[in-house]
Design an enzyme around this catalytic site. Structure first.
Site, PDB file in Angstrom:
ATOM      1  CG  ASP A 177      -0.272 -93.745  42.912  1.00 23.93           C
ATOM      2  OD1 ASP A 177       0.192 -94.477  43.270  1.00 23.93           O
ATOM      3  OD2 ASP A 177      -1.306 -93.565  42.784  1.00 23.93           O
ATOM      4  CG  ASN A 230     -12.900 -90.542  42.394  1.00 17.83           C
ATOM      5  OD1 ASN A 230     -12.353 -91.750  41.843  1.00 17.83           O
ATOM      6  ND2 ASN A 230     -12.470 -89.578  43.038  1.00 17.83           N
ATOM      7  CG  HIS A 235      -9.110 -92.479  41.702  1.00 20.54           C
ATOM      8  ND1 HIS A 235      -8.927 -91.433  42.838  1.00 20.54           N
ATOM      9  CD2 HIS A 235      -8.499 -93.469  41.848  1.00 20.54           C
ATOM     10  CE1 HIS A 235      -8.496 -92.410  43.652  1.00 20.54           C
ATOM     11  NE2 HIS A 235      -8.404 -93.582  43.341  1.00 20.54           N
TER      12      HIS A 235
HETATM   13  C1  F6R Z   1      -2.990 -96.482  43.841  1.00 27.11           C
HETATM   14  C2  F6R Z   1      -3.780 -96.023  42.940  1.00 27.11           C
HETATM   15  C3  F6R Z   1      -5.426 -95.803  43.087  1.00 27.11           C
HETATM   16  C4  F6R Z   1      -6.030 -97.033  43.407  1.00 27.11           C
HETATM   17  C5  F6R Z   1      -7.315 -96.954  43.735  1.00 27.11           C
HETATM   18  C6  F6R Z   1      -8.201 -98.153  43.909  1.00 27.11           C
HETATM   19  O1  F6R Z   1      -1.633 -96.677  43.416  1.00 27.11           O
HETATM   20  O2  F6R Z   1      -3.407 -95.883  41.880  1.00 27.11           O
HETATM   21  O3  F6R Z   1      -5.716 -95.481  41.748  1.00 27.11           O
HETATM   22  O4  F6R Z   1      -5.721 -98.209  42.751  1.00 27.11           O
HETATM   23  O5  F6R Z   1      -7.627 -95.910  44.503  1.00 27.11           O
HETATM   24  O6  F6R Z   1      -7.895 -98.340  45.528  1.00 27.11           O
HETATM   25  P1  F6R Z   1      -8.211 -99.804  46.253  1.00 27.11           P
HETATM   26  O7  F6R Z   1      -7.720-101.064  45.391  1.00 27.11           O
HETATM   27  O8  F6R Z   1      -7.648 -99.686  47.491  1.00 27.11           O
HETATM   28  O9  F6R Z   1      -9.893 -99.836  45.918  1.00 27.11           O
END
Ligand code: F6R
Length: 245
Positions: free
Chosen positions: A67, A136, A138
């Site tokens: 992303d 959440n 995602h």
């Molecule tokens: C980033 C991405 C997001 C993160 C997620 C967790 O490329 O795809 O889905 O993996 O928001 O973020 P952290 O690792 O900072 O807790």
């Protein structure tokens, strides 16, 4: 689905790096899917170590990131391109021409997203995709409600995500409200997937993703449909799991 529970985030990074390194040894050119965020950093550190020790070669590796923010230049220190250069690409023997991150400045975003999907297909698909998970549930920027068949597209960031991100930008008007993200369907097409997670704030989403029903309200639960997924998670993050893994 495999779940590996480890003690520390350093160990999480090393275990995930070994899974990838063993698979990379079998194929060239190799196509690696990458994620940003804080969680994969120990994994990238472990990959850099293997590369510097001469045990892992990236000279023919092609990468695709999950992303990128819309409207943020690749040179901006909050762009995901900048993050990848700083955390991984600048430290390994990869040809940066073979590293792809969605272009948040693309004039025709829909055409760019279709091209991104076509480029992934054109190199034979992603061999190993790295994922983190949002609290959440995602994956990528596929927020709850994203359809399981979704492909690379522009997504609106939730009010919560925008609020969380505002601390990284100097002016309120610079905080991105949209992003380009591979879809859940794009992720499910990858040959193998490793999801890394650590920290107590991931307990609930991991329990739902791994042991709950498959539902669009927990995007990571769609990974239960994939035959080649490994979760590498720390003990504190695994505290909500009920089954023996
Ligand atoms: C980033 C991405 C997001 C993160 C997620 C967790 O490329 O795809 O889905 O993996 O928001 O973020 P952290 O690792 O900072 O807790």
């Amino acid at each position: 689905m495999q779940v590996k529970i480890v003690k520390t985030k350093e160990e999480m990074g090393q275990v995930a790096a070994m899974l990838i390194a063993e698979d990379m040894a079998k194929k060239s050119p190799y196509v690696l899917g990458l994620a940003t965020g804080s969680t994969p950093v120990p994994l990238y550190e472990a990959l850099i170590k293997l590369n510097k020790a001469g045990k892992l070669d990236f000279s023919t590796t092609i990468t695709f990131n999950l992303d990128e923010y819309v409207g943020v230049k690749p040179t901006h220190d909050q762009s995901y391109r900048y993050f990848m250069n700083e955390k991984l690409f600048d430290h390994i023997n990869i040809n940066k021409k073979n590293t792809f991150v969605p272009d948040g400045m693309a004039k025709d975003i829909d055409a760019h997203c279709a091209k991104y999907e076509a480029m992934i297909r054109g190199v034979g698909g992603v061999d190993y995709q790295v994922l983190g998970i949002g609290s959440n549930g995602h994956i990528g920027f596929n927020e709850p409600g994203s359809s399981i068949g979704s492909l690379t597209r522009m997504v609106k960031l939730t009010a919560n995500t925008i609020k969380d991100n505002s601390r990284f930008f100097k002016r309120a008007q610079d905080v991105p409200t949209r992003a380009i993200s591979m879809g859940i369907g794009t992720v499910l097409r990858c040959k193998k997937i490793v999801l890394v997670a650590n920290g107590a704030n991931k307990v609930d989403c991991l329990a739902k993703a791994i042991e709950g029903p498959i539902t669009a309200t927990v995007p990571a639960s769609a990974l239960q449909l994939h035959p080649g997924v490994t979760f590498v998670i720390t003990e504190d993050a695994a505290a909500g799991l009920k089954l023996e893994w």
